[in-house]
Design a protein around this motif. Sequence first.
Motif, PDB file in Angstrom:
ATOM      1  N   LEU A 341       0.834  -1.195   0.000  1.00  0.00           N
ATOM      2  CA  LEU A 341       0.000   0.000   0.000  1.00  0.00           C
ATOM      3  C   LEU A 341       0.873   1.250   0.000  1.00  0.00           C
ATOM      4  CD1 LEU A 341      -2.799   1.374   0.277  1.00  0.00           C
ATOM      5  CD2 LEU A 341      -2.522   1.183   2.753  1.00  0.00           C
ATOM      6  N   THR A 354       3.485  -2.565   4.228  1.00  0.00           N
ATOM      7  CA  THR A 354       3.358  -3.972   3.876  1.00  0.00           C
ATOM      8  C   THR A 354       2.394  -4.625   4.862  1.00  0.00           C
ATOM      9  OG1 THR A 354       5.308  -4.503   5.218  1.00  0.00           O
ATOM     10  CG2 THR A 354       5.674  -4.042   2.888  1.00  0.00           C
ATOM     11  N   THR A 356      -0.553  -5.653   4.388  1.00  0.00           N
ATOM     12  CA  THR A 356      -1.862  -5.007   4.256  1.00  0.00           C
ATOM     13  C   THR A 356      -3.013  -5.955   4.544  1.00  0.00           C
ATOM     14  OG1 THR A 356      -1.887  -5.540   1.906  1.00  0.00           O
ATOM     15  CG2 THR A 356      -1.013  -3.390   2.533  1.00  0.00           C
ATOM     16  N   TYR A 361      -7.625  -6.674   5.751  1.00  0.00           N
ATOM     17  CA  TYR A 361      -7.273  -5.554   4.866  1.00  0.00           C
ATOM     18  C   TYR A 361      -7.830  -4.220   5.358  1.00  0.00           C
ATOM     19  CZ  TYR A 361      -5.967  -9.271   1.653  1.00  0.00           C
ATOM     20  OH  TYR A 361      -5.384 -10.376   1.092  1.00  0.00           O
ATOM     21  N   VAL A 363      -6.455  -1.649   6.859  1.00  0.00           N
ATOM     22  CA  VAL A 363      -5.694  -0.447   6.526  1.00  0.00           C
ATOM     23  C   VAL A 363      -5.859  -0.105   5.056  1.00  0.00           C
ATOM     24  CG1 VAL A 363      -3.544  -1.715   6.074  1.00  0.00           C
ATOM     25  CG2 VAL A 363      -3.449   0.697   6.708  1.00  0.00           C
ATOM     26  N   LEU A 364      -5.939  -1.125   4.206  1.00  0.00           N
ATOM     27  CA  LEU A 364      -6.124  -0.897   2.776  1.00  0.00           C
ATOM     28  C   LEU A 364      -7.504  -0.308   2.505  1.00  0.00           C
ATOM     29  CD1 LEU A 364      -5.016  -3.187  -0.103  1.00  0.00           C
ATOM     30  CD2 LEU A 364      -7.361  -2.398  -0.054  1.00  0.00           C
ATOM     31  N   GLU A 367      -7.650   3.374   3.649  1.00  0.00           N
ATOM     32  CA  GLU A 367      -6.915   4.299   2.789  1.00  0.00           C
ATOM     33  C   GLU A 367      -7.628   4.538   1.468  1.00  0.00           C
ATOM     34  OE1 GLU A 367      -3.881   6.945   1.763  1.00  0.00           O
ATOM     35  OE2 GLU A 367      -4.481   6.065   3.671  1.00  0.00           O
TER      36      GLU A 367
END
Length: 579
Positions: A341, A354, A356, A361, A363-364, A367
């Motif tokens: 990411l 890394t 992620t 997921y 944090v992905l 974002e």
Amino acid sequence: MILERVVIEDFKSIKKLNLTLHDLTCIVGKNESGKSAILEAISFLNHSKYKLKIEHTNKSSKRYDKDQYPLIIGYFLLNEEDNKEIFEIFPIQFDEKQKAIPKTPINYKWLRLSIKGSKIEDTSLELVAGNNKSYDFAANYAVQQIVDIKEKLQKLIPFIELFTTDNLTLSPITFEELNTKTTSNVSFRRMFAIGGVEKISSLNISQIEKLDDKLFTIGEKLTALLQRNYKQDISLRVEVKYVGNKFLVKFLDSSKRSYKLSERSFGFQYFFAFLINKTYLNTVSTQNNLFLLDEPGTSLHPEGARDLIQIFEQIVKDEQIVYTTHNPFLAYRKKPDNLILAIKDEKKGTEILTKTYTNKYQVLRKELGLMLNDSFLVNDINLVVEGNADKYILHYIIHEDEGLNDLTWVHIYSADSATEIIPSVRYLNSLDLKGVVLLDSDKAALKEISKPKFKTHITTKNNWDHLTLDEIKKDGAERTIEDMLLPQKYVEAYNSYYEEQVDTIDWLKPFQPIVVTKYSIPILDIINPHFREFSPNGINKIAILRKFTQMFPYDSNVGFYKDLKNILMQINQRVLKLK
């Protein structure tokens, strides 16, 4: 040889990055996160094609104040064959008596290429050992010998090319446009070169018969190329036509109907253009290739995105790909470490994250601004369960037990209830996906299994399998997911959790822990009546399971989870048969 690591300093929005790459690396990030800058920086490792400019320097850096260029360092991983080839490159040396000195076999880890400007003297090439010590060329060879060695080493490095949507197009084009070298027509020119026409100027559009013959030959060569590489439809034939005043590409399928390239799916258009470029580069060079793909297939629907990823997986058997995307369905998830990411911090510039995949997921998703339910990131293989409590505890065990690594990439899909199992599988079937259904062995689940629709959509389907929680014991007893844990410890977790909720729940009367003298299943038949003495609401199943994992961590209490682990091993066997 692949590019294993790249260090980027003071390039555009990047202050400093140390990025590990794989055979297939996916960089995800929202617009303006700097992910395209990462690809562009890597492209300058092909310094014969791409030249650094002073305007690439990060404007908030000391390098910018000193009118210096960014620094880009690539670490190309050497295998045993690479080291043997490098050994042959080193010239034989002679002693003072002109006697040949035996060459010492080498075993280096990386070929390190550094770029810090636009001129050839701004590049350096070194052999680097695992301890980061570099080979001292100057101590062993004369200046001209070193120049010759490094020229040969340079040829071992993969050929790096950056592709954007602009240079992966094959839109109809006039002779005049084709005869002008621009980024937008590079794929068309390469297609003609594969067909045997190196010089576009050699085409005479006034001699129609002769032109048709050449275009027919090009079409035949492209057909052979496509049929070798596109297994989804080996009946497809390629035609290159000159219609009106433009060259265009058409396809014939088994129905003998003709389709323009623009009438095919976007995924196929991208694949065909990419195949042309890949084939051309492999033809003109014996080097491996590193393809940098900026936002491929941005408008692809989920199924098309999956097809494109499968194409990438075929390509990286021989080549290397790094691609960027902000399309969640193009995020590469089969190898979690290959998904990176990119985020942009106002002060720190572009950074990478890394791992992620942690917390589903989270944090992905955050974002990218994704607020989605379980249909997000549905995988090719799914484990469909009755509810979120099942999903929570199974996910926990899968990621704690190394013996269940094969399941870490299986998506756990919560149907929300036993009655929603069939509709959930029908939905996944509509996406041409497959998986395993895990049901409780209670009356509600058995009722669903007995339905004709269960047989139609699950039992008789080759891409689906199912089992119940009775799979291990096979004693016909009713079980829910809670019964697969050590019952005494589950009761302890139940008591402990609700003793902590004295001030957070509106109790009918103060909660008192349950004392169980005789355990039976389903354990919830004991727990639920007890809880109703103190609250009109149902128990929080996920919260109790979370408390269980906190009180009894998996690594030191594997026996408490034994039955669930055995169920997951059964699921794993079924998953392997579906792959």
